[in-house]
Scaffold this motif. Structure first.
Motif, PDB file in Angstrom:
ATOM      1  N   ALA A 193      -8.051  -0.879   6.347  1.00 29.89           N
ATOM      2  CA  ALA A 193      -9.370  -1.205   5.804  1.00 29.89           C
ATOM      3  C   ALA A 193     -10.462  -0.329   6.428  1.00 29.89           C
ATOM      4  CB  ALA A 193      -9.681  -2.681   6.034  1.00 29.89           C
ATOM      5  N   LEU A 194     -10.408  -0.148   7.756  1.00 32.34           N
ATOM      6  CA  LEU A 194     -11.427   0.659   8.429  1.00 32.34           C
ATOM      7  C   LEU A 194     -11.376   2.121   8.008  1.00 32.34           C
ATOM      8  CD1 LEU A 194     -11.376  -0.712  12.101  1.00 32.34           C
ATOM      9  CD2 LEU A 194     -13.070  -1.141  10.312  1.00 32.34           C
ATOM     10  N   ALA A 195     -10.193   2.605   7.606  1.00 28.52           N
ATOM     11  CA  ALA A 195     -10.058   4.002   7.209  1.00 28.52           C
ATOM     12  C   ALA A 195     -10.952   4.345   6.024  1.00 28.52           C
ATOM     13  CB  ALA A 195      -8.603   4.313   6.863  1.00 28.52           C
ATOM     14  N   ASN A 196     -11.260   3.366   5.189  1.00 30.77           N
ATOM     15  CA  ASN A 196     -12.131   3.611   4.046  1.00 30.77           C
ATOM     16  C   ASN A 196     -13.605   3.600   4.418  1.00 30.77           C
ATOM     17  OD1 ASN A 196     -10.216   3.621   1.674  1.00 30.77           O
ATOM     18  ND2 ASN A 196      -9.645   1.698   2.648  1.00 30.77           N
ATOM     19  N   VAL A 197     -13.922   3.116   5.623  1.00 29.60           N
ATOM     20  CA  VAL A 197     -15.305   3.057   6.079  1.00 29.60           C
ATOM     21  C   VAL A 197     -15.601   4.170   7.083  1.00 29.60           C
ATOM     22  CG1 VAL A 197     -17.051   1.611   7.183  1.00 29.60           C
ATOM     23  CG2 VAL A 197     -15.299   0.566   5.740  1.00 29.60           C
ATOM     24  N   ILE A 242       0.729   6.312  11.350  1.00 28.26           N
ATOM     25  CA  ILE A 242       0.400   7.520  10.588  1.00 28.26           C
ATOM     26  C   ILE A 242       0.497   7.236   9.093  1.00 28.26           C
ATOM     27  CG2 ILE A 242       1.135   9.878  10.063  1.00 28.26           C
ATOM     28  CD1 ILE A 242       2.027  10.108  12.993  1.00 28.26           C
ATOM     29  N   PHE A 243       1.543   6.541   8.686  1.00 26.32           N
ATOM     30  CA  PHE A 243       1.691   6.183   7.274  1.00 26.32           C
ATOM     31  C   PHE A 243       0.474   5.418   6.754  1.00 26.32           C
ATOM     32  CE2 PHE A 243       6.640   6.034   7.194  1.00 26.32           C
ATOM     33  CZ  PHE A 243       6.671   7.390   6.958  1.00 26.32           C
ATOM     34  N   VAL A 244       0.129   4.334   7.465  1.00 27.22           N
ATOM     35  CA  VAL A 244      -0.845   3.370   6.930  1.00 27.22           C
ATOM     36  C   VAL A 244      -2.279   3.790   7.217  1.00 27.22           C
ATOM     37  CG1 VAL A 244      -1.624   0.970   7.004  1.00 27.22           C
ATOM     38  CG2 VAL A 244       0.819   1.490   7.102  1.00 27.22           C
ATOM     39  N   VAL A 245      -2.608   4.030   8.478  1.00 23.23           N
ATOM     40  CA  VAL A 245      -4.002   4.259   8.857  1.00 23.23           C
ATOM     41  C   VAL A 245      -4.432   5.698   8.590  1.00 23.23           C
ATOM     42  CG1 VAL A 245      -5.682   4.119  10.740  1.00 23.23           C
ATOM     43  CG2 VAL A 245      -3.816   2.466  10.612  1.00 23.23           C
ATOM     44  N   ALA A 246      -3.579   6.648   8.930  1.00 24.04           N
ATOM     45  CA  ALA A 246      -3.969   8.056   8.820  1.00 24.04           C
ATOM     46  C   ALA A 246      -3.782   8.625   7.422  1.00 24.04           C
ATOM     47  CB  ALA A 246      -3.170   8.891   9.831  1.00 24.04           C
ATOM     48  N   ASN A 247      -3.152   7.884   6.502  1.00 21.84           N
ATOM     49  CA  ASN A 247      -2.924   8.424   5.167  1.00 21.84           C
ATOM     50  C   ASN A 247      -3.288   7.442   4.066  1.00 21.84           C
ATOM     51  OD1 ASN A 247      -1.345  11.223   4.880  1.00 21.84           O
ATOM     52  ND2 ASN A 247      -0.881  10.297   6.855  1.00 21.84           N
ATOM     53  N   ILE A 248      -2.434   6.456   3.841  1.00 23.05           N
ATOM     54  CA  ILE A 248      -2.628   5.565   2.700  1.00 23.05           C
ATOM     55  C   ILE A 248      -3.950   4.809   2.804  1.00 23.05           C
ATOM     56  CG2 ILE A 248      -1.661   3.612   1.432  1.00 23.05           C
ATOM     57  CD1 ILE A 248       1.080   4.398   2.504  1.00 23.05           C
ATOM     58  N   GLY A 249      -4.338   4.416   4.018  1.00 23.36           N
ATOM     59  CA  GLY A 249      -5.501   3.562   4.201  1.00 23.36           C
ATOM     60  C   GLY A 249      -6.786   4.112   3.639  1.00 23.36           C
ATOM     61  N   GLY A 250      -6.991   5.429   3.699  1.00 17.26           N
ATOM     62  CA  GLY A 250      -8.276   5.993   3.303  1.00 17.26           C
ATOM     63  C   GLY A 250      -8.392   6.390   1.851  1.00 17.26           C
ATOM     64  N   ALA A 251      -7.564   5.828   0.985  1.00 12.70           N
ATOM     65  CA  ALA A 251      -7.496   6.297  -0.400  1.00 12.70           C
ATOM     66  C   ALA A 251      -8.588   5.767  -1.309  1.00 12.70           C
ATOM     67  CB  ALA A 251      -6.131   5.930  -1.000  1.00 12.70           C
ATOM     68  N   LEU A 252      -9.446   4.877  -0.824  1.00  7.42           N
ATOM     69  CA  LEU A 252     -10.352   4.171  -1.730  1.00  7.42           C
ATOM     70  C   LEU A 252     -11.768   4.722  -1.792  1.00  7.42           C
ATOM     71  CD1 LEU A 252      -9.363   0.436  -1.115  1.00  7.42           C
ATOM     72  CD2 LEU A 252      -8.491   2.049  -2.807  1.00  7.42           C
ATOM     73  N   THR A 253     -12.196   5.507  -0.820  1.00  6.92           N
ATOM     74  CA  THR A 253     -13.577   6.001  -0.825  1.00  6.92           C
ATOM     75  C   THR A 253     -13.619   7.467  -0.417  1.00  6.92           C
ATOM     76  OG1 THR A 253     -14.033   5.491   1.512  1.00  6.92           O
ATOM     77  CG2 THR A 253     -14.396   3.717  -0.100  1.00  6.92           C
ATOM     78  N   PRO A 254     -14.689   8.187  -0.788  1.00  5.98           N
ATOM     79  CA  PRO A 254     -14.852   9.570  -0.336  1.00  5.98           C
ATOM     80  C   PRO A 254     -14.991   9.693   1.172  1.00  5.98           C
ATOM     81  CG  PRO A 254     -16.228   9.160  -2.243  1.00  5.98           C
ATOM     82  CD  PRO A 254     -15.675   7.822  -1.819  1.00  5.98           C
ATOM     83  N   ILE A 255     -15.427   8.620   1.840  1.00  2.24           N
ATOM     84  CA  ILE A 255     -15.481   8.649   3.300  1.00  2.24           C
ATOM     85  C   ILE A 255     -14.075   8.542   3.871  1.00  2.24           C
ATOM     86  CG2 ILE A 255     -16.400   7.470   5.354  1.00  2.24           C
ATOM     87  CD1 ILE A 255     -18.644   6.415   3.589  1.00  2.24           C
ATOM     88  N   PHE A 315     -17.409   5.253  -6.231  1.00  2.07           N
ATOM     89  CA  PHE A 315     -16.501   4.111  -6.319  1.00  2.07           C
ATOM     90  C   PHE A 315     -15.401   4.303  -7.368  1.00  2.07           C
ATOM     91  CE2 PHE A 315     -20.414   2.174  -4.576  1.00  2.07           C
ATOM     92  CZ  PHE A 315     -19.875   1.656  -3.415  1.00  2.07           C
ATOM     93  N   TRP A 316     -15.255   5.526  -7.892  1.00  2.00           N
ATOM     94  CA  TRP A 316     -14.225   5.741  -8.906  1.00  2.00           C
ATOM     95  C   TRP A 316     -12.828   5.486  -8.345  1.00  2.00           C
ATOM     96  CZ3 TRP A 316     -10.136   9.239  -9.289  1.00  2.00           C
ATOM     97  CH2 TRP A 316      -9.489   9.246 -10.526  1.00  2.00           C
ATOM     98  N   THR A 317     -12.558   6.001  -7.147  1.00  2.00           N
ATOM     99  CA  THR A 317     -11.222   5.809  -6.574  1.00  2.00           C
ATOM    100  C   THR A 317     -10.960   4.357  -6.217  1.00  2.00           C
ATOM    101  OG1 THR A 317     -12.195   6.558  -4.476  1.00  2.00           O
ATOM    102  CG2 THR A 317     -10.861   8.146  -5.679  1.00  2.00           C
TER     103      THR A 317
END
Length: 382
Positions: A113-117, A149-162, A178-180
């Motif tokens: 969750a934090l990866a998107n922020v 690495i799988f979750v936080v460093a990759n998949i986690g950040g898929a929702l926002t440009p940040i 917010f398109w992604t």
């Protein structure tokens, strides 16, 4: 050719002009595997500069506006990454967490969750040391870092440009913020739940074999706790400032990020950065590497945008090709490559010059296949 016609320029460029781009990406992906001793930050920098400088020189003379556009995108991209990295380097998390399957899974979920922020880099930097300390007493804990690495460093950040570099690059090229989130939200939740679920099943085996423990002295004495303390909470408003600056136009966005980074350096006690083992080496490597990538991908993106329609690709091709290349190449230039190809293909119901269905396929493949590449090069990344 008109003074500035990207389509005409893309049609005039030979296919061989993409060789520096392909060569640079392949060298970044394969050198650590083929020759681990010869690879490293210095080698990556040399490859980036040797590939990027000739291409930049060509466009400086032939199409300076395209080079200027790429340089502005690169500066915005790097400043966002560096400002978040710098601010999060001033926050120190301490605690007495015990590295059990449940605690580790919770850290992975919070990190996703934090990866998107804070971005995947920022969230990883914030949580990796508490995670390592929680699992320090275990003999077999390497799987914890791999799943991190799988979750936080990759998949986690898929929702926002940040969240991660591909989304950030697409946002700078006109994608809505917010398109992604709308296109990827359900898939992101399913992917994170599946990977964390697999981790929860695997982790107790590691605990049983390694005799789970905690690196904290209190854990060694048999005390268990879930207390978590932090230093640097005064930096949190600066993080909010950086996140808000993303919505500003250039150059106000970049100026706000630089100001936030400067205040963070001024306000953060040196001891906090010391305990975080904070260095600028990761940003320096990204700076050199992506300078070459942003320069060499100019001809590739122009060619794909100009000629994509004649290549007969379908949405399914976008998924499989983006996913396969993201498995061993960096997913930011891979995603931008297929974003430009989608613009070239066009068609009805176009958005930003491309079909939304094609963009969704590329985004999903980049997010779900990308971790395989990062885990393969994990020793050099961490």
């Amino acid at each position: 050719m008109p003074a500035h016609d990207p389509i005409a320029l893309g049609l005039s460029l030979p296919l061989g002009s993409v060789v520096p781009f392909a060569g640079l990406l392949l060298s970044i992906a394969l050198l650590p595997l083929v020759s681990p001793l010869a690879s490293g930050p210095a080698t990556t920098r040399r490859c980036a500069w040797r590939s990027g400088v000739p291409v930049a020189g060509f466009f400086l003379l032939r199409a300076p506006r395209e080079l200027l556009h790429a340089a502005l995108e690169y500066a915005s991209f790097l400043l966002l990454l560096a400002s978040l990295f710098n601010d999060l380097g001033g926050i120190l998390l301490r605690g007495t967490l015990r590295g059990s399957a449940g605690v580790n899974s919770a850290i992975l979920a919070v990190g996703a969750a934090l990866a998107n922020v804070f971005g995947t880099t920022g969230a990883s930097m914030l949580l990796i040391r508490p995670l390592l300390r929680a699992n320090a007493g275990r003999h077999r804990a390497s799987h914890v870092v791999i799943f991190f690495i799988f979750v936080v460093a990759n998949i986690g950040g898929a929702l926002t440009p940040i969240g991660d570099r591909p989304c950030s690059s697409a946002y700078l090229r006109g994608c809505r913020f917010f398109w992604t989130l709308r296109a990827m939200g359900p898939l992101w939740a399913v992917a994170c739940a599946l990977v964390i679920g697999v981790f929860y099943l695997v982790d107790p085996t590691g605990v049983g074999a390694g005799g789970g423990g905690d690196g904290d002295p209190s854990a060694a004495e048999g005390k268990r706790g879930f207390r978590c303390r932090s230093r640097g909470r005064s930096i949190l408003p600066l993080l909010g400032w950086v996140i808000g600056a993303v919505f500003l136009p250039t150059p106000w966005r970049e100026m706000a990020m630089v100001a936030a980074a400067a205040v963070s350096v001024w306000k953060t006690p040196a001891k906090v950065r010391e305990e975080n083992e904070f260095t600028w080496h990761p940003i320096e490597e990204v700076r050199s590497c992506f300078a070459g990538i942003f320069a060499t991908m100019i001809p590739a993106l122009l060619i794909l945008k100009a000629r994509g329609r004649s290549w007969g690709v379908s949405p399914a091709h976008f998924f499989w090709a983006t996913g396969a290349l993201s498995s061993f190449l960096d997913n930011a230039p891979t995603y931008l490559t297929f974003f430009s190809l989608a613009q070239g293909v066009g068609g009805r119901n176009r958005w930003r010059g491309c079909r939304p269905r094609s963009c969704r396929r590329s985004a999903r493949a980049r997010s779900s296949w990308g971790p395989t590449r990062t885990s393969a090069t994990a020793p050099t990344s961490w």
